[in-house]
Scaffold this motif. Structure first.
Motif, PDB file in Angstrom:
ATOM      1  N   CYS A 193       0.803  -1.234   0.000  1.00 52.09           N
ATOM      2  CA  CYS A 193       0.000   0.000   0.000  1.00 52.09           C
ATOM      3  C   CYS A 193       0.829   1.274   0.000  1.00 52.09           C
ATOM      4  CB  CYS A 193      -0.954   0.008   1.190  1.00 52.09           C
ATOM      5  SG  CYS A 193      -0.122   0.129   2.798  1.00 52.09           S
ATOM      6  N   ARG A 194       2.168   1.140   0.059  1.00 50.37           N
ATOM      7  CA  ARG A 194       3.088   2.277  -0.009  1.00 50.37           C
ATOM      8  C   ARG A 194       3.008   3.190   1.218  1.00 50.37           C
ATOM      9  NH1 ARG A 194       3.944  -0.943  -3.748  1.00 50.37           N
ATOM     10  NH2 ARG A 194       4.031  -0.387  -5.960  1.00 50.37           N
ATOM     11  N   GLN A 195       2.408   2.697   2.306  1.00 49.19           N
ATOM     12  CA  GLN A 195       2.330   3.478   3.536  1.00 49.19           C
ATOM     13  C   GLN A 195       3.506   3.116   4.448  1.00 49.19           C
ATOM     14  OE1 GLN A 195      -0.219   5.858   3.972  1.00 49.19           O
ATOM     15  NE2 GLN A 195      -0.501   5.291   1.819  1.00 49.19           N
ATOM     16  N   VAL A 196       3.906   4.085   5.275  1.00 48.38           N
ATOM     17  CA  VAL A 196       5.026   3.871   6.196  1.00 48.38           C
ATOM     18  C   VAL A 196       4.544   3.126   7.440  1.00 48.38           C
ATOM     19  CG1 VAL A 196       6.741   4.987   7.676  1.00 48.38           C
ATOM     20  CG2 VAL A 196       6.259   5.915   5.398  1.00 48.38           C
ATOM     21  N   SER A 197       5.310   2.119   7.849  1.00 50.12           N
ATOM     22  CA  SER A 197       5.025   1.392   9.079  1.00 50.12           C
ATOM     23  C   SER A 197       6.200   1.521  10.049  1.00 50.12           C
ATOM     24  CB  SER A 197       4.774  -0.095   8.794  1.00 50.12           C
ATOM     25  OG  SER A 197       4.685  -0.823  10.010  1.00 50.12           O
ATOM     26  N   ARG A 198       5.878   1.654  11.332  1.00 48.80           N
ATOM     27  CA  ARG A 198       6.902   1.674  12.384  1.00 48.80           C
ATOM     28  C   ARG A 198       6.740   0.482  13.335  1.00 48.80           C
ATOM     29  NH1 ARG A 198       9.609   6.396  12.161  1.00 48.80           N
ATOM     30  NH2 ARG A 198       8.621   8.102  11.024  1.00 48.80           N
ATOM     31  N   THR A 199       5.931  -0.478  12.926  1.00 51.24           N
ATOM     32  CA  THR A 199       5.694  -1.660  13.762  1.00 51.24           C
ATOM     33  C   THR A 199       6.688  -2.755  13.395  1.00 51.24           C
ATOM     34  OG1 THR A 199       3.336  -1.130  13.909  1.00 51.24           O
ATOM     35  CG2 THR A 199       3.992  -3.371  14.490  1.00 51.24           C
ATOM     36  N   ARG A 200       7.726  -2.876  14.195  1.00 53.18           N
ATOM     37  CA  ARG A 200       8.759  -3.885  13.953  1.00 53.18           C
ATOM     38  C   ARG A 200       8.341  -5.219  14.576  1.00 53.18           C
ATOM     39  NH1 ARG A 200      13.953  -0.156  15.623  1.00 53.18           N
ATOM     40  NH2 ARG A 200      12.844  -0.218  17.615  1.00 53.18           N
ATOM     41  N   VAL A 201       8.529  -6.287  13.813  1.00 50.09           N
ATOM     42  CA  VAL A 201       8.152  -7.613  14.297  1.00 50.09           C
ATOM     43  C   VAL A 201       9.322  -8.572  14.138  1.00 50.09           C
ATOM     44  CG1 VAL A 201       5.715  -7.263  13.729  1.00 50.09           C
ATOM     45  CG2 VAL A 201       7.206  -8.402  12.085  1.00 50.09           C
ATOM     46  N   CYS A 202       9.315  -9.612  14.958  1.00 51.67           N
ATOM     47  CA  CYS A 202      10.347 -10.651  14.880  1.00 51.67           C
ATOM     48  C   CYS A 202      10.172 -11.432  13.580  1.00 51.67           C
ATOM     49  CB  CYS A 202      10.231 -11.582  16.074  1.00 51.67           C
ATOM     50  SG  CYS A 202      11.265 -13.058  15.966  1.00 51.67           S
ATOM     51  N   PRO A 203      11.222 -11.606  12.789  1.00 47.60           N
ATOM     52  CA  PRO A 203      11.099 -12.359  11.544  1.00 47.60           C
ATOM     53  C   PRO A 203      10.845 -13.847  11.752  1.00 47.60           C
ATOM     54  CG  PRO A 203      13.388 -11.765  11.943  1.00 47.60           C
ATOM     55  CD  PRO A 203      12.577 -11.049  12.984  1.00 47.60           C
TER      56      PRO A 203
END
Length: 414
Positions: free
Chosen positions: A89-99
């Motif tokens: 969606c080309r939106q910025v995310s700051r939610t980091r998750v464990c790979p």
């Protein structure tokens, strides 16, 4: 000298990753939709995608629907990106998750080492009651004199604490036994509980130092069932400290000294089982940690271990404590606003003397032989026996903070 953090450990699945190895979950799930290579929308906005990583983590039969996961366009080698642009969606995310498991990582994961506390003990030793009351006391009372605060980290941790602990302990009911990781032939999740401890350093410009505390509560059966041991071992091997609980009512010498059958029946582990022997369990834990961390049998384990007697109130009521000893006195650390080494050393010696007197000398030897740093404690989480109908009054714990304060002190937090 500032040490650059090059790796981190996920506080949920305990997988270790390079500092730049992180994924993001799209924050704009309601408008996010899959696109083809040309950029044309081919998915349904808001539908998300099946999350196989979360399926593996929770041992589910099918993948749950979750947000789209992606990586930053450029991954730095010596730092963790704090945002990335969603490729859908080309939106910025700051939610980091464990790979590895797709759980949302704490905001301090890239600059703070989480302190993982593993709770080990045989069935009925009171692990869940211990952690439930301890967290309550940490949030309400324990850190004020140290210029600190402790709060559960997020809404999921607050819900977990409320449903697993608080709704029982502070509403008159004992906590049900912790569910084992193995139910039938299916592994289940036992989510750790995360909390944020903030301590203010001394001085006019005292800085606030955050520390993530991770509590992992394993079931007693997990240490007597070989099918679950390997699952639990990876959690324990990454620990900053281990609290090993011992039920004194499981000891034959203690039971012989107590004539009140109601007190004995209050302990689920009063019927002795060889697989629940504390010496066997603490030795099995040592073997598993060595296997996980690649240690030789001749090497002592560096993870500090606090071996703690539960149900101190029963021992005190039955006059089984040393007369005039430290265990009969209140814990002094909160009152003094600092960790009292003298008190901790005296308690250690008193408990070791009781263990030796009750024919637990082999446990002490096993503890010293395997763990380079260890201390013995005793506490009561309830502070009093349950009523005859099984209900409990709100806990008034005794010395419940001692083992935790000792681990925080060793980790230079307290």
């Amino acid at each position: 000298m500032i040490t650059m953090k090059l790796k981190y450990v996920c506080p949920f699945c305990f997988a270790e990753h390079a500092i730049g190895d992180v994924e993001f979950a799209c924050d704009s799930r309601m408008i996010c939709a899959q696109r083809d290579p040309s950029g044309k929308i081919v998915g349904v906005p808001g539908a998300g995608e099946p999350d196989k990583k979360m399926q593996e983590y929770k041992h589910l039969s099918q993948a749950p629907l979750g947000p789209h996961h992606f990586r930053a366009h450029k991954t730095p080698k010596f730092s963790m990106p704090d945002s990335a642009v969603c490729d859908w969606c080309r939106q910025v995310s700051r939610t980091r998750v464990c790979p590895s498991c797709h759980n949302t990582l704490p905001s301090t994961i890239d600059n703070d080492e989480a302190m993982i506390i593993s709770l080990i003990g045989t069935r009925g030793s009171g692990k869940s009651t211990y952690v439930g009351v301890l967290i309550h006391e940490m949030m309400k009372h324990l850190f004020g004199p140290f210029h600190g605060t402790f709060q559960l980290y997020g809404s999921e941790d607050q819900r977990e604490y409320r449903t697993r602990f608080e709704d029982y302990l502070y509403k008159g009911q004992p906590i049900p036994q912790t569910t084992t990781h193995l139910t039938g032939n299916t592994m289940t999740e036992n989510r750790p509980i995360l909390g944020m401890l903030k301590m203010q350093s001394s001085g006019f410009f005292g800085k606030v130092k955050p520390k993530m505390l991770v509590f992992f509560d394993s079931a007693g059966e997990d240490w007597t069932n070989m099918d679950t041991i390997q699952v639990v071992a990876k959690y324990v091997a990454k620990s900053s400290g281990i609290v090993f609980l011992i039920d004194p009512l499981a000891n034959q010498h203690v039971r012989d000294a107590i004539s009140d059958d109601a007190s004995i029946r209050a302990s689920i582990s009063a019927d002795y089982e060889p697989d629940s022997d504390p010496t066997k369990v603490i030795n099995d834990v040592a073997r598993l940690i060595r296997d996980q961390n690649g240690l030789k049998e001749s090497q002592k384990i560096a993870i500090p271990v606090a071996a703690a007697f539960s149900k101190l109130d029963v021992l005190e009521d039955k006059n089984l404590l040393p007369p005039g000893g430290r265990l009969s006195q209140p814990s002094p650390h909160v009152q003094r606003g600092m960790f009292d080494d003298t008190d901790a050393d005296s308690v250690n010696q008193e408990v070791r003397s009781m263990l030796d007197r009750w024919d637990y000398g082999s446990f002490i030897n096993t503890l010293d032989m395997n763990y380079a740093t260890n201390h013995c404690f005793a506490f009561s989480a309830y502070g009093r026996e349950p009523a005859s109908d099984g209900t409990i009054a709100p806990p008034i714990p005794k010395r419940i903070e001692d083992a935790m304060f000792w681990l925080l002190h060793l980790n230079k937090v307290l």
